[in-house]
Every structure is written in structure tokens, then in C-alpha cells.
Write a protein that holds these residues in place. Structure first.
Motif, PDB file in Angstrom:
ATOM      1  N   ALA A 151       0.852  -1.183   0.000  1.00 48.04           N
ATOM      2  CA  ALA A 151       0.000   0.000   0.000  1.00 48.04           C
ATOM      3  C   ALA A 151       0.890   1.236   0.000  1.00 48.04           C
ATOM      4  CB  ALA A 151      -0.920  -0.002   1.205  1.00 48.04           C
ATOM      5  N   TYR A 152       0.517   2.234  -0.821  1.00 53.22           N
ATOM      6  CA  TYR A 152       1.424   3.327  -1.144  1.00 53.22           C
ATOM      7  C   TYR A 152       0.747   4.697  -0.996  1.00 53.22           C
ATOM      8  CZ  TYR A 152       3.930  -0.631  -3.111  1.00 53.22           C
ATOM      9  OH  TYR A 152       4.568  -1.834  -3.262  1.00 53.22           O
ATOM     10  N   GLY A 153       1.578   5.733  -1.096  1.00 52.87           N
ATOM     11  CA  GLY A 153       1.115   7.081  -0.823  1.00 52.87           C
ATOM     12  C   GLY A 153       0.040   7.600  -1.752  1.00 52.87           C
ATOM     13  N   GLU A 154      -0.086   7.044  -2.943  1.00 54.21           N
ATOM     14  CA  GLU A 154      -1.172   7.463  -3.823  1.00 54.21           C
ATOM     15  C   GLU A 154      -2.499   6.798  -3.482  1.00 54.21           C
ATOM     16  OE1 GLU A 154       1.004   4.350  -6.498  1.00 54.21           O
ATOM     17  OE2 GLU A 154       1.432   5.588  -4.743  1.00 54.21           O
ATOM     18  N   ASP A 155      -2.464   5.775  -2.635  1.00 49.38           N
ATOM     19  CA  ASP A 155      -3.659   4.966  -2.394  1.00 49.38           C
ATOM     20  C   ASP A 155      -4.621   5.576  -1.382  1.00 49.38           C
ATOM     21  OD1 ASP A 155      -2.905   2.909  -4.172  1.00 49.38           O
ATOM     22  OD2 ASP A 155      -1.601   2.026  -2.656  1.00 49.38           O
ATOM     23  N   ALA A 156      -4.164   6.467  -0.533  1.00 52.08           N
ATOM     24  CA  ALA A 156      -5.006   7.066   0.498  1.00 52.08           C
ATOM     25  C   ALA A 156      -4.337   8.328   1.019  1.00 52.08           C
ATOM     26  CB  ALA A 156      -5.260   6.089   1.645  1.00 52.08           C
ATOM     27  N   VAL A 157      -5.135   9.203   1.616  1.00 52.86           N
ATOM     28  CA  VAL A 157      -4.593  10.419   2.217  1.00 52.86           C
ATOM     29  C   VAL A 157      -4.027  10.124   3.599  1.00 52.86           C
ATOM     30  CG1 VAL A 157      -5.180  12.736   3.075  1.00 52.86           C
ATOM     31  CG2 VAL A 157      -6.157  11.909   0.916  1.00 52.86           C
ATOM     32  N   GLN A 158      -4.763   9.327   4.386  1.00 53.56           N
ATOM     33  CA  GLN A 158      -4.377   9.031   5.760  1.00 53.56           C
ATOM     34  C   GLN A 158      -3.742   7.645   5.843  1.00 53.56           C
ATOM     35  OE1 GLN A 158      -4.400  11.319   7.981  1.00 53.56           O
ATOM     36  NE2 GLN A 158      -5.699  12.823   6.939  1.00 53.56           N
ATOM     37  N   ARG A 159      -2.701   7.533   6.627  1.00 51.12           N
ATOM     38  CA  ARG A 159      -1.945   6.281   6.710  1.00 51.12           C
ATOM     39  C   ARG A 159      -2.781   5.083   7.180  1.00 51.12           C
ATOM     40  NH1 ARG A 159       3.566   6.316   6.438  1.00 51.12           N
ATOM     41  NH2 ARG A 159       4.560   4.289   6.737  1.00 51.12           N
ATOM     42  N   PRO A 160      -3.649   5.220   8.186  1.00 51.22           N
ATOM     43  CA  PRO A 160      -4.424   4.041   8.609  1.00 51.22           C
ATOM     44  C   PRO A 160      -5.237   3.413   7.480  1.00 51.22           C
ATOM     45  CG  PRO A 160      -4.561   5.739  10.279  1.00 51.22           C
ATOM     46  CD  PRO A 160      -3.883   6.367   9.089  1.00 51.22           C
ATOM     47  N   ASP A 161      -5.687   4.226   6.519  1.00 52.56           N
ATOM     48  CA  ASP A 161      -6.488   3.693   5.409  1.00 52.56           C
ATOM     49  C   ASP A 161      -5.681   2.792   4.492  1.00 52.56           C
ATOM     50  OD1 ASP A 161      -8.724   5.068   6.350  1.00 52.56           O
ATOM     51  OD2 ASP A 161      -8.252   6.854   5.164  1.00 52.56           O
ATOM     52  N   LEU A 162      -4.367   2.875   4.555  1.00 52.03           N
ATOM     53  CA  LEU A 162      -3.524   2.028   3.715  1.00 52.03           C
ATOM     54  C   LEU A 162      -3.580   0.560   4.138  1.00 52.03           C
ATOM     55  CD1 LEU A 162      -0.349   4.281   3.314  1.00 52.03           C
ATOM     56  CD2 LEU A 162      -2.209   3.925   1.668  1.00 52.03           C
ATOM     57  N   VAL A 163      -3.915   0.308   5.400  1.00 48.86           N
ATOM     58  CA  VAL A 163      -3.978  -1.086   5.866  1.00 48.86           C
ATOM     59  C   VAL A 163      -5.042  -1.845   5.086  1.00 48.86           C
ATOM     60  CG1 VAL A 163      -4.403  -2.598   7.836  1.00 48.86           C
ATOM     61  CG2 VAL A 163      -3.102  -0.478   8.146  1.00 48.86           C
ATOM     62  N   ALA A 164      -6.212  -1.242   4.916  1.00 48.68           N
ATOM     63  CA  ALA A 164      -7.285  -1.900   4.157  1.00 48.68           C
ATOM     64  C   ALA A 164      -6.886  -2.095   2.703  1.00 48.68           C
ATOM     65  CB  ALA A 164      -8.568  -1.079   4.255  1.00 48.68           C
ATOM     66  N   VAL A 165      -6.136  -1.148   2.145  1.00 51.74           N
ATOM     67  CA  VAL A 165      -5.669  -1.281   0.761  1.00 51.74           C
ATOM     68  C   VAL A 165      -4.781  -2.514   0.620  1.00 51.74           C
ATOM     69  CG1 VAL A 165      -4.254  -0.214  -1.043  1.00 51.74           C
ATOM     70  CG2 VAL A 165      -5.841   1.187   0.294  1.00 51.74           C
ATOM     71  N   ALA A 166      -3.831  -2.664   1.540  1.00 46.15           N
ATOM     72  CA  ALA A 166      -2.940  -3.824   1.479  1.00 46.15           C
ATOM     73  C   ALA A 166      -3.714  -5.118   1.672  1.00 46.15           C
ATOM     74  CB  ALA A 166      -1.840  -3.690   2.530  1.00 46.15           C
ATOM     75  N   ARG A 167      -4.633  -5.131   2.624  1.00 43.08           N
ATOM     76  CA  ARG A 167      -5.447  -6.339   2.842  1.00 43.08           C
ATOM     77  C   ARG A 167      -6.206  -6.711   1.577  1.00 43.08           C
ATOM     78  NH1 ARG A 167      -6.407  -9.109   7.159  1.00 43.08           N
ATOM     79  NH2 ARG A 167      -5.960  -8.378   9.283  1.00 43.08           N
ATOM     80  N   ARG A 168      -6.799  -5.720   0.940  1.00 42.17           N
ATOM     81  CA  ARG A 168      -7.571  -5.993  -0.275  1.00 42.17           C
ATOM     82  C   ARG A 168      -6.679  -6.567  -1.371  1.00 42.17           C
ATOM     83  NH1 ARG A 168      -9.537  -1.389  -0.653  1.00 42.17           N
ATOM     84  NH2 ARG A 168      -8.221  -0.450  -2.265  1.00 42.17           N
ATOM     85  N   ARG A 169      -5.497  -6.009  -1.528  1.00 45.42           N
ATOM     86  CA  ARG A 169      -4.600  -6.517  -2.571  1.00 45.42           C
ATOM     87  C   ARG A 169      -4.109  -7.927  -2.254  1.00 45.42           C
ATOM     88  NH1 ARG A 169      -1.744  -0.637  -3.475  1.00 45.42           N
ATOM     89  NH2 ARG A 169      -3.283   0.053  -5.027  1.00 45.42           N
ATOM     90  N   VAL A 170      -3.826  -8.183  -0.996  1.00 46.57           N
ATOM     91  CA  VAL A 170      -3.417  -9.535  -0.608  1.00 46.57           C
ATOM     92  C   VAL A 170      -4.539 -10.527  -0.893  1.00 46.57           C
ATOM     93  CG1 VAL A 170      -2.837 -10.993   1.364  1.00 46.57           C
ATOM     94  CG2 VAL A 170      -1.714  -8.787   1.089  1.00 46.57           C
ATOM     95  N   HIS A 171      -5.760 -10.104  -0.610  1.00 43.57           N
ATOM     96  CA  HIS A 171      -6.905 -10.992  -0.870  1.00 43.57           C
ATOM     97  C   HIS A 171      -7.079 -11.211  -2.372  1.00 43.57           C
ATOM     98  CE1 HIS A 171     -10.867 -12.810  -0.578  1.00 43.57           C
ATOM     99  NE2 HIS A 171     -11.304 -11.923  -1.459  1.00 43.57           N
ATOM    100  N   GLN A 172      -7.037 -10.131  -3.148  1.00 43.90           N
ATOM    101  CA  GLN A 172      -7.296 -10.227  -4.584  1.00 43.90           C
ATOM    102  C   GLN A 172      -6.187 -10.942  -5.344  1.00 43.90           C
ATOM    103  OE1 GLN A 172      -7.867  -6.079  -5.541  1.00 43.90           O
ATOM    104  NE2 GLN A 172     -10.053  -6.127  -5.069  1.00 43.90           N
TER     105      GLN A 172
END
Length: 243
Positions: A151-172
Motif C-alpha cells: 500500500a502506497y502514498g497514492e492509495d489514500a490520504v491518511q496512513r491508517p487507510d492504507l492497511v485496508a488497501v494492502a489487505r484488499r490486494r493480498v486478498h485479490q
């Protein structure tokens, strides 16, 4: 893709997702990061910034927005900012490799984590993906991480929101179920906040500007001076995997 990931990524085997911060956790960028932000700002505004970027665990979206707001300028479209950041980062690859370094123990621990059956090792970083790859490849760390699920800086404004991004990518991309535990490894109170606010584990490391006392005050349950104790860190990570 990281070491032998294609051989061993099966949903039934996954027991831990480890997400590493980059700057001051895996590498010392020796000031090149702030030069990159300054270069991107200059390219977009036409003049250099009056003061350095404020980073400390913020995402690139926040860092660049803050720079323009402090100069009382309209914030450009994100597409233009991301392109300017990527260009500025690529231009400074040689400077980064010459002046920066991988931090103590990092290469050994990344190799060890990558080799563990059932673990995914990637990044959660405020850097845009292009510059994350520049920073890691400068010290040949990129093959040791599964960067496609980070999960990277373009994916969200706030850092905590990046956790869900990484989880989603790991799942997908890896077929990993959502209940697999996640642990963040980072050097700032924002890393601690991102973990605690999302129910993730956290290993804080005092290899940046924040002391062990500051990280403990931020409520990090585990604080290390650096990543040099590979065996000890693997033991701590394994304790999260047993959740």
C-alpha cells in the motif's frame, strides 16, 4: 515479485502479513526524500519551496498538499503531483544510492521473513509506488518483498487507510482471507496509530527521529532500537502469527 513467492502463496497456508515502512525503517535516505519533494514542488510551482517538506510518516498526498498550502498556492491535481514526484524520485536514484544506505540488519531480516512458509512480506508506506521502488531498488531490497500487494502514498490520504488497501490486494492477488493477522513495522507514531486504529500488530523501531520513549508513549507494545536482531524479530513476528 519477492523470493519464491509464486511457489508458496496458497490461501490455506497464509498465517501472517508483514507490512514494512521504508524511510528510516528499512533505509536511511540521507535527505534525498526531502530533495525529491522540493524538486516536485519546484517543477509544479516554478520556484523552490521556502522550507523543507514535513514528512514524519505522512503520505505523499498529505506532504505535497501541505507544501502548497503553506505557500498559499492552489493544490495541483493529484495526477500532476504524482507524475512530478515520480520524475523527481527517478532523477535522484544515483544520489540516493551514493548517499543513503540500507539500515542495520534489514537485508538479513527481509530474507528471513520472505523465506517463512505462510508469510507475506510487503510494504505500507507514504511514498508513491514509483518512489518506493526507487528507494528499495537503490539498495537491492526490492526482490525481497512482494511489492504488488503493498500500500502506497497514492492509495489514500491518511496512513491508517492504507492497511485496508494492502489487505484488499493480498486478498485479490494472493487469495488470502481477511482474518489473517497483519503486523506493521515502522519508526513513527503514525505507524503505531495506523496499526492500533485498524486492529493490526505493530513493531516500532527507533531507527528514525523518534526515540524508544516517544514510540512507547504512542502506545507501541513492542519497541526495538533497530532491526539488527533477526532471530529476535522473527520470534516477535511469530507471536503475531499465532493470534
Amino acid at each position: 515479485m519477492g523470493l519464491n513467492h509464486s511457489r508458496r502463496l496458497y490461501a490455506g497456508d497464509m498465517r501472517l502479513i508483514v507490512l514494512w515502512d521504508i524511510d528510516h525503517t528499512l533505509i536511511d535516505n540521507a535527505g534525498v526524500s526531502k530533495e525529491t519533494y522540493a524538486g516536485a514542488f519546484t517543477a509544479l510551482s516554478g520556484f523552490p519551496p521556502a522550507e523543507a517538506a514535513r514528512t514524519e510518516g505522512r503520505t505523499d498526498r498529505l506532504i505535497m498538499r501541505d507544501m502548497f498550502c503553506r505557500h498559499r498556492l492552489p493544490v495541483p491535481d493529484w495526477t500532476a503531483i504524482e507524475a512530478a514526484l515520480a520524475h523527481a524520485g527517478e532523477e535522484r536514484f544515483d544520489d540516493l544510492r551514493a548517499r543513503g544506505t540500507a539500515l542495520p540488519g534489514v537485508r538479513d531480516v527481509l530474507k528471513a521473513v520472505s523465506a517463512r512458509e505462510g508469510w507475506i512480506s510487503s510494504v505500507l508506506t507514504g511514498n508513491i509506488a514509483a518512489n518506493a521502488r526507487v528507494k528499495l531498488s537503490a539498495f537491492e531490497l526490492d526482490p525481497l518483498l512482494d511489492l504488488s500487494v503493498g500500500a502506497y502514498g497514492e492509495d489514500a490520504v491518511q496512513r491508517p487507510d492504507l492497511v485496508a488497501v494492502a489487505r484488499r490486494r493480498v486478498h485479490q492477488l494472493r487469495g488470502v482471507r481477511g482474518e489473517v493477522p497483519v503486523v506493521l513495522v515502522g519508526d513513527t507514531p503514525r505507524d503505531v496509530e495506523a496499526a492500533l486504529s485498524t486492529g493490526s500488530g505493530i513493531i516500532a523501531v527507533a531507527s528514525g527521529i523518534h526515540s524508544e520513549e516517544e514510540l512507547t508513549a504512542a502506545e507501541a507494545p513492542v519497541v526495538l532500537p533497530d532491526l539488527s536482531d533477526t532471530a529476535g524479530l522473527l520470534e516477535i513476528l511469530a507471536s503475531f502469527a499465532r493470534w
